[in-house]
Design a protein around this motif. Sequence first.
Motif, PDB file in Angstrom:
ATOM      1  N   PRO A 244     -10.553 -36.058   8.139  1.00 37.03           N
ATOM      2  CA  PRO A 244      -9.510 -35.389   7.156  1.00 37.03           C
ATOM      3  C   PRO A 244      -8.756 -34.298   7.720  1.00 37.03           C
ATOM      4  N   GLY A 245      -9.617 -33.370   8.575  1.00 39.26           N
ATOM      5  CA  GLY A 245      -9.226 -32.068   9.049  1.00 39.26           C
ATOM      6  C   GLY A 245      -8.053 -32.505  10.036  1.00 39.26           C
ATOM      7  N   LEU A 246      -8.455 -33.430  11.181  1.00 39.54           N
ATOM      8  CA  LEU A 246      -7.415 -33.529  12.199  1.00 39.54           C
ATOM      9  C   LEU A 246      -6.095 -34.086  11.616  1.00 39.54           C
TER      10      LEU A 246
ATOM     11  N   ARG B 242      -9.337 -30.260  19.437  1.00 35.97           N
ATOM     12  CA  ARG B 242      -9.845 -30.828  17.987  1.00 35.97           C
ATOM     13  C   ARG B 242      -8.830 -30.478  17.039  1.00 35.97           C
ATOM     14  N   MET B 243      -8.949 -29.444  15.903  1.00 32.86           N
ATOM     15  CA  MET B 243      -8.136 -29.190  15.153  1.00 32.86           C
ATOM     16  C   MET B 243      -7.150 -27.934  15.174  1.00 32.86           C
TER      17      MET B 243
ATOM     18  N   PHE C 263     -16.372 -29.566  14.702  1.00 34.54           N
ATOM     19  CA  PHE C 263     -15.147 -28.846  14.341  1.00 34.54           C
ATOM     20  C   PHE C 263     -14.852 -27.691  15.475  1.00 34.54           C
TER      21      PHE C 263
ATOM     22  N   ASN D  19      -4.838 -33.479   8.516  1.00 30.42           N
ATOM     23  CA  ASN D  19      -4.151 -32.559   7.904  1.00 30.42           C
ATOM     24  C   ASN D  19      -3.479 -31.598   8.946  1.00 30.42           C
ATOM     25  N   VAL D  20      -4.063 -31.226  10.220  1.00 32.11           N
ATOM     26  CA  VAL D  20      -3.485 -30.402  11.136  1.00 32.11           C
ATOM     27  C   VAL D  20      -2.247 -31.061  11.731  1.00 32.11           C
TER      28      VAL D  20
ATOM     29  N   THR E 198     -16.157 -36.817   7.913  1.00 33.61           N
ATOM     30  CA  THR E 198     -16.276 -35.431   8.178  1.00 33.61           C
ATOM     31  C   THR E 198     -15.027 -34.838   9.048  1.00 33.61           C
ATOM     32  N   TYR E 199     -14.523 -35.491   9.829  1.00 37.77           N
ATOM     33  CA  TYR E 199     -13.525 -34.632  10.976  1.00 37.77           C
ATOM     34  C   TYR E 199     -12.156 -35.147  10.705  1.00 37.77           C
TER      35      TYR E 199
END
Length: 377
Positions: A71-73, A360-361, A291, A75-76, A68-69
């Motif tokens: 991939p976003g982390l 976080r992101m 998020f 990516n940033v 869930t998280y």
Amino acid sequence: MSKFYLKTILLLLLFTTILGSAYGQDCSFVVLGDLHMDGFEYHDMDYVRTRPQDFEQITKEYPYYTATYIPGLLNVVKQQAQRKDLNVKAIVQLGDIMQGVAGNDDLSRKMARFAVDKLYDLKAGVPWILTKGNHDVSVSPGQPEAWREVVQPFIERQIGARTDESMYTYCIGDDIELFVLDQFFSVDMMRPESDIIKFLKEKLPESKAKYKFLLTHQPVIPVTERCWHLFSGIRRELDNADEVRNDFLNLLASYDVTVLCAHLHKYSHIVRNTEKGPILQIMVNSVVDGFESPADVNRKTEFPSVSDFDKEWQPQTNERRMTILEQEKPYIESYLCEDRPGYGIVSLNGDKLTFKYYDRMSDTPCDSIDISTIYNR
């Protein structure tokens, strides 16, 4: 061409070279803490059920966080690594890149490959500098071997050199050098923790870098009342623990070494004084569990004391931990500890070295430290 024009051109070339060299030293690196990347398919659940705490984490937390998280982390982090103004030279990850506790040899290797493939697939464009964590080489069957056979070769390809188990150095430009520790020598290696000090006594005097960073999974200065730090004498029995640890801290302070660590799933920075000067320790936590940041973040600015103790947790170590905190407190100059997962960026701009922390992101920092001022350079 006249001598005047020739001299002018040569002076301009010299000035450009000097200026380019000076600006060329400006650089950055991204810092990640624990990730605990995981998937249900990488566990023998019959084995995991024999370990209640791990069972709880695996069934309720880490595979879900990874899907869930993470991939976003990542990516940033990739976006930050590719910013032209930062000139990022590496991404540092401070241990527990995976959850471990796979349960057998085959699944241990598959989990390690899964974690390494995540880094390959990101295509961040800079090397990954990995530190070994306790989950990476847990006592689960096959885990230490998976690290040596899958992760260590990945590290060696990233840095372009062989490593001593997982202790090595890496230069970020001319002015920054990283000293990566291995606190979790595999059982079959039978290596004492004192090998860490031997490694640093050999490598630190050789360094020409102005700024030195120690990369370690466990902290070297206690951050919570659990006292999970190197040379505490708690994780491993150690003769003359206080004396050995004092020598270790003085060694770091003698070379103005800044500590980057993880392990406790906290964001923290602490300055501790020694006979040889101050030590700055920064702890990063990248176990992102949402998020957005909650409205109230648990934040402490008072160094842990005996009153913070949960006497039910490992009561057999209570006396030792109380003694450690009482002895440590007079040396603490500043302290911050937050339940705030995210990532950090260390940047060198001219003579200013800063650490910025991102919740976080986010791509906007929530905290900043001017490392240059800590050591009175």
